[in-house]
Motif scaffolding. Structure first.
Motif, PDB file in Angstrom:
ATOM      1  N   TYR A 251      13.720  85.134  27.191  1.00  0.00           N
ATOM      2  CA  TYR A 251      13.666  86.592  27.299  1.00  0.00           C
ATOM      3  C   TYR A 251      14.095  87.081  28.685  1.00  0.00           C
ATOM      4  O   TYR A 251      14.523  88.230  28.833  1.00  0.00           O
ATOM      5  N   THR A 252      13.979  86.219  29.697  1.00  0.00           N
ATOM      6  CA  THR A 252      14.406  86.586  31.045  1.00  0.00           C
ATOM      7  C   THR A 252      15.920  86.526  31.194  1.00  0.00           C
ATOM      8  O   THR A 252      16.538  87.423  31.791  1.00  0.00           O
ATOM      9  N   LEU A 253      16.546  85.485  30.643  1.00  0.00           N
ATOM     10  CA  LEU A 253      17.984  85.286  30.818  1.00  0.00           C
ATOM     11  C   LEU A 253      18.827  86.105  29.841  1.00  0.00           C
ATOM     12  O   LEU A 253      19.956  86.490  30.170  1.00  0.00           O
ATOM     13  N   ALA A 254      18.318  86.351  28.640  1.00  0.00           N
ATOM     14  CA  ALA A 254      19.117  87.039  27.618  1.00  0.00           C
ATOM     15  C   ALA A 254      19.664  88.388  28.097  1.00  0.00           C
ATOM     16  O   ALA A 254      20.844  88.682  27.864  1.00  0.00           O
ATOM     17  N   PRO A 255      18.867  89.243  28.775  1.00  0.00           N
ATOM     18  CA  PRO A 255      19.430  90.525  29.226  1.00  0.00           C
ATOM     19  C   PRO A 255      20.605  90.369  30.187  1.00  0.00           C
ATOM     20  O   PRO A 255      21.504  91.211  30.214  1.00  0.00           O
ATOM     21  N   PHE A 256      20.607  89.309  31.003  1.00  0.00           N
ATOM     22  CA  PHE A 256      21.739  89.084  31.897  1.00  0.00           C
ATOM     23  C   PHE A 256      23.002  88.793  31.101  1.00  0.00           C
ATOM     24  O   PHE A 256      24.091  89.250  31.450  1.00  0.00           O
ATOM     25  N   LEU A 257      22.865  88.018  30.025  1.00  0.00           N
ATOM     26  CA  LEU A 257      24.027  87.731  29.184  1.00  0.00           C
ATOM     27  C   LEU A 257      24.480  88.987  28.451  1.00  0.00           C
ATOM     28  O   LEU A 257      25.679  89.211  28.274  1.00  0.00           O
ATOM     29  N   PHE A 258      23.531  89.826  28.021  1.00  0.00           N
ATOM     30  CA  PHE A 258      23.887  91.091  27.383  1.00  0.00           C
ATOM     31  C   PHE A 258      24.710  91.959  28.338  1.00  0.00           C
ATOM     32  O   PHE A 258      25.662  92.618  27.923  1.00  0.00           O
ATOM     33  N   ARG A 259      24.327  91.963  29.616  1.00  0.00           N
ATOM     34  CA  ARG A 259      25.025  92.783  30.598  1.00  0.00           C
ATOM     35  C   ARG A 259      26.364  92.169  30.984  1.00  0.00           C
ATOM     36  O   ARG A 259      27.382  92.850  31.086  1.00  0.00           O
ATOM     37  N   MET A 260      26.395  90.857  31.216  1.00  0.00           N
ATOM     38  CA  MET A 260      27.609  90.195  31.672  1.00  0.00           C
ATOM     39  C   MET A 260      28.632  90.014  30.552  1.00  0.00           C
ATOM     40  O   MET A 260      29.830  89.931  30.806  1.00  0.00           O
TER      41      MET A 260
END
Length: 374
Positions: A251-260
């Motif tokens: 759940y911490t890393l997924a938003p970074f992938l959504f943004r990148m």
């Protein structure tokens, strides 16, 4: 539109970064499956709501204080007061997606679960088309089809290895899996929309807050008796804590992938989780890895490359949902190629690339008080 093949060389570093993040997330999903299987060995009943409750509580405990410190209580309050229903919807569909997918495995066959789980991908493509205003090129569609072909090889490999099991109630299980996959699609797309307007840590904090409330109520209704009667051995406690920590990383890393990249790329990336599951099975249960699995993994990675190498153009503006038609302090205004932080004078105008998933430093924009009135 003519393609410039020099894009392959200018985008490869970014592709490697998001590929690595996507595979870490895929490994997280594999790890949760392995831990859940070990839990099933130690206990006669499953408590999926309790397992998820620990994850949401951990997200709340870690990221809500961070959001309050970084943005300030007033900025956080202004955002949630105006847009609370989107955060509640995101948390609700995420909670129910977890619940229905886990229940589906209890009723329908493994083959049905693996096939119907891919329903998330076309749902995400359709939702991002309308919500993010994304216009996919034919290369993106080709990349999706190649990844689905790799997933098909994985499923064939599992069926040839005799890993399928009979359905207890196929219709009920299939419906549960379709509901769960649709919930995941809505959750992923909505979270991508939110992290493109607000800092990732704040979005995850509210996911933890409302997820804890919704999941806690559901746990109290469905599992309270089971939890009282359960024998809490050290193996069960250890697996439960391990499950929570792995999901916290996801759940911490997924938003970074959504943004990148995008929620579509995320769902393509986690298709390799079955391959990693096979690696776990080889060393834990001495299963054999056949060439078809290696071919499937390669095919999915090639599909990810095809999907990303000629990226779609970032939209000038996304859908203006209720609550997002007026800018608030702390908002991120998306313009082609840049992320600009909209800040009020009450919070720091400084920002870092780690906060917003961008490697470029940009100037903060100060909103005058009259622009933020409800």
């Amino acid at each position: 539109m003519a393609f410039r093949f020099d894009n392959i060389f200018t985008n490869w570093r970014h592709f490697v970064v998001i590929l690595v993040i996507g595979q870490i997330l895929s490994l997280c999903i594999t790890s949760t499956s392995v831990i859940s299987n070990k839990l099933a060995e130690y206990q006669t009943v499953t408590v999926p709501n309790f397992q998820s409750f620990l994850v949401y509580a951990l997200l709340l405990i870690v990221y809500m204080p961070l959001a309050l410190v970084r943005l300030g209580p007033q900025v956080v309050w202004q955002n949630i007061k105006r847009r609370f229903y989107w955060y509640i919807l995101m948390a609700a569909v995420d909670v129910e997606g977890n619940y229905f997918v886990i229940k589906a495995y209890s009723y329908t066959s493994l083959l049905s679960c693996m096939l119907l789980d891919t329903w998330t991908l076309p749902c995400v493509v359709v939702l991002t088309y309308f919500l993010m205003k994304i216009r996919y090129r034919w290369t993106q569609i080709l990349g999706v089809l190649v990844c689905l072909g790799g997933m098909g090889l994985l499923i064939k490999g599992d069926m040839d290895a005799g890993k399928n099991y009979e359905a207890v109630d196929a219709v009920k299980g299939d419906i549960f899996m379709l509901i769960g996959a649709t919930c995941y699609a809505v959750s992923n797309t909505l979270e991508e929309f939110l992290v493109r307007h607000r800092p990732q840590y704040e979005t995850v904090a509210w996911l933890g807050f409302f997820g804890t409330l919704i999941n806690g109520v559901q746990m109290g209704i469905i599992e309270h008796k089971t939890l009282q009667d359960m024998a809490w051995t050290k193996e069960i406690v250890g697996c439960t804590v391990g499950f929570g920590l792995v999901m916290f990383v996801l759940y911490t890393l997924a938003p970074f992938l959504f943004r990148m990249s995008s929620s579509t790329f995320y769902n393509l990336s986690i298709m390799t989780s079955d391959f990693y599951g096979l690696i776990f099975a080889k060393y834990m249960f001495h299963d054999q890895i056949t060439p078809i699995y290696a071919g499937a993994f390669t095919m999915i990675v090639v599909g990810l490359f095809v999907y990303h190498v000629f990226p779609y153009k970032s939209p000038d503006r996304m859908a203006r949902l209720p609550g997002f038609r007026t800018r608030l302090p702390g908002d991120i205004e998306l313009t082609p190629g840049t992320h600009r932080m909209l800040a009020s004078s009450s919070i720091s105008s400084r920002r870092s690339s780690a906060d917003y998933g961008s490697t470029k430093s940009t100037r903060s924009v100060i909103i005058e008080p009259d622009e933020t009135q409800v």
